[in-house]
Write a protein that holds these residues in place. Sequence first.
Motif, mmCIF file in Angstrom:
data_model
loop_
_atom_site.group_PDB
_atom_site.id
_atom_site.type_symbol
_atom_site.label_atom_id
_atom_site.label_comp_id
_atom_site.label_asym_id
_atom_site.label_seq_id
_atom_site.Cartn_x
_atom_site.Cartn_y
_atom_site.Cartn_z
ATOM 1 N N UNK A 189 7.346 7.308 -14.611
ATOM 2 C CA UNK A 189 7.011 6.036 -15.256
ATOM 3 C C UNK A 189 6.282 5.128 -14.275
ATOM 4 N N UNK A 190 5.375 4.304 -14.809
ATOM 5 C CA UNK A 190 4.801 3.183 -14.063
ATOM 6 C C UNK A 190 4.574 2.036 -15.030
ATOM 7 N N UNK A 191 4.659 0.816 -14.504
ATOM 8 C CA UNK A 191 4.597 -0.363 -15.370
ATOM 9 C C UNK A 191 3.183 -0.866 -15.568
ATOM 10 N N UNK A 192 2.276 -0.604 -14.620
ATOM 11 C CA UNK A 192 0.911 -1.122 -14.707
ATOM 12 C C UNK A 192 -0.070 -0.047 -14.261
ATOM 13 N N UNK A 193 -1.336 -0.222 -14.673
ATOM 14 C CA UNK A 193 -2.363 0.780 -14.387
ATOM 15 C C UNK A 193 -2.563 1.007 -12.901
ATOM 16 N N UNK A 194 -2.467 -0.070 -12.102
ATOM 17 C CA UNK A 194 -2.771 0.059 -10.684
ATOM 18 C C UNK A 194 -1.589 0.549 -9.854
ATOM 19 N N UNK A 195 -0.498 0.929 -10.494
ATOM 20 C CA UNK A 195 0.647 1.482 -9.786
ATOM 21 C C UNK A 195 0.620 3.006 -9.839
ATOM 22 N N UNK A 196 1.494 3.642 -9.049
ATOM 23 C CA UNK A 196 1.646 5.089 -9.069
ATOM 24 C C UNK A 196 2.884 5.469 -9.874
ATOM 25 N N UNK A 197 2.807 6.606 -10.529
ATOM 26 C CA UNK A 197 3.972 7.102 -11.254
ATOM 27 C C UNK A 197 5.107 7.394 -10.283
ATOM 28 N N UNK A 198 6.312 7.049 -10.687
ATOM 29 C CA UNK A 198 7.494 7.376 -9.896
ATOM 30 C C UNK A 198 8.551 7.975 -10.818
ATOM 31 N N UNK B 74 -2.947 -3.269 -18.061
ATOM 32 C CA UNK B 74 -4.209 -3.361 -17.332
ATOM 33 C C UNK B 74 -4.288 -4.578 -16.424
ATOM 34 N N UNK B 75 -3.273 -5.446 -16.425
ATOM 35 C CA UNK B 75 -3.303 -6.665 -15.631
ATOM 36 C C UNK B 75 -3.159 -7.884 -16.530
#
Length: 734
Positions: A571-580, A707-708
């Motif tokens: 899962x990731x919360x925003x586009x600019x994050x990495x999946x964890x 997306x921000x």
Amino acid sequence: NNTPVLLNPPYDKAALGHIFIHNPGAYDTDGDSLSYELTICTKEDGEEIENYTYPEASNTFYIDHVSGDLVWDAPVKTGIYNVAIEIQEWRNKVKIGVVVRDMQIEVYETDNHPPVTSQLYDLCVEAGKSINFNVSATDEDSDSLSLTSTSGIFSLTDCPASFTTVEANRSYTRSLLSWNPCYESVRHQPYDVIIKATDYNPELQLVDIDNMSIKVLGPSPKLNDVTPVGTFFRLNWQDYGTTAIAGFSIYRREGSSIFDIDTCTDGIPSSTGYSKVGYADGAATTSYIDNNSGNGLSMGVEYSYRICAVYANGTESKPSDEILASLVAGVPLITKVSVRTTDVSKGSIVMNWRKPEHLDTIPALGPYEYMIYRADGVNGSDYQLIKTISTVDLNDTVYIDTLINTVDRGYVYKVALYNRDPSDEFLIGDPGVASSLFVVASPGDQKVRFTLSRNVPWINHQYDFYRYNAGGDTWDLVGSGNSLTWTDTGIENGIEQCYYVISEGDYSGDDTPKNLVNFSQRTCAIPVDNEPPCVPALSVASQCDSLYNILRWTLADDICYEDVAGYNLYFKEANDENLSLLTTINDKNIYKYIHQRSDYVAGCYAITAFDGNGNESSLSSMTCIDTCNFYEIPNVFTPNNDGFNDWLVAKTSGLVERVDFKLFNRSGLLVFSTTEPKLNWDGTFNGKVVSPGVYYYECEVFESRISGIEQFHLSGFVHVITEKGAEAKTIETK
């Protein structure tokens, strides 16, 4: 994907009887294509306004589908008009998004005439070359003027453009558009540039809007040479000089072309007869081997090559110049490069070639000498002379190369024929080139996969795979095919299996050698369960009112199911994050997971499956969801000091960072405004509770999404119910 940004404000002024032009100034940072349509304005509930009509025009009222120019020729009545523009976003001919812009146009009656801008031109420019373009405006009423420009090129991070005034007189002004586009600004879609001239008439300011486009292209790569080697070509080109590219596309066609490189065209159109035959990854790459996907190319055919640099966004540069090349069979013709012994230091390969029957037209009277060269690797190029054979009658056509490592690599050989008359020494024809057949065995779960490599001037039409049978001390034929890959299945894990391959082939021309048989080296592998399971297919749905997402997944078939032990959810919360890693499910029969959130259900998910040996599959396609509305304004409240519903409070979440809320009465007077997301209005204006009735609001909401920060617009009505003499009271907000 990033939503297009609208650079021009959603209001404008028009003059009665004069043509009016407005452009929203849409800019897409991803370089997606944009198109424009007029649509129906909507009311507070999002429904279309009944019987809505476009503003009346003496001539036409339309929007240019490509440029986005809204043209009203011309207003026939003064007043305030509302128009809605639908901006459609396209990628690879698929519509991927829509933005609707509501705008207001105020029409005035005036004797003022709008200014006139000079003629604009669409431009094409290579990255690294400068643009200096003058734009001027005049005004027949002798009003002072200003020139402004809006475009995405002014906000680029790496190489922004500038638009500066260089001359300003009464009724005339001139500005200079300057830009030195960098490699990072190359994209397939042109940049739109909006030019706006505004007069400073004391009665009513009018404008003239025009637009132009600037397309930035990548420079052509410099293709140095195309060298034939065996049945493939080796392409070499100069370093492109930037890290902004991802690699190079390789194009090939038979015969020369009449294609001229266009100053405004990126890539190579299919109409030229070129086909993309390969891709060389890496910005610093300077060579590529074209072996026709391992099938080899035809002898005696003239091929044309061009290459294009490929930028990180997928845009191709202008093509390189064309280079022609053809393969030659070689003198003499090699007929065998066969592994005789497999060993790391005492391996051997036997070579045969056919005695040349027709020498070069230049007299070659002898004596002769065969010169044999060898390079490491099937596609090697670092040839070393390993043997010279002097002969008078050319009959010596066999050589055994010994004391080499035939376990870890294949070899490519070149046989050159020289006329060694001391008074006239020269190379006869072009050397013959051919490699050994090299096999790579890769173990899998109850299987061994094979990949074959060879570089030979003949065509192999069959490969026979032999496996050693320890019980009978024999080599058994276990499979055949004409592909360069093959898999031996149904074998037991943990037991070593050994193989070799025999190729059978022919030269394609008449009166050329046929039935050519060559052996690969012997290779061994131990099958082991090192393969991940199938990738599950994931779907996600939101339960907005309860703030959780429901994840469901499926497996393709029963074979996939048998190899699965559990699942990992990411899962990731925003586009600019990495999946964890979100959670691990150690039960392959579970196909559902509920992800509870605190105040924000949007996010992106992916899933993998793993087996009992710890092998994990690739990530599934990432699925993002962002469908819930997190902001709601009540349509009624009662500021009557009875302790119930005395405040106008919006339903919101912590992700709404701010709002721009304005509330108006029936006559258009602003009675309340705030940037506080909850609003918290006590129903007063100038210290007194407002009169009961219906009030109209406009609200811009700035909310964190995947997306921000994204902005969306709300408008509607609030019904205020009160009593005479009601008093306001305060509350403590947290």
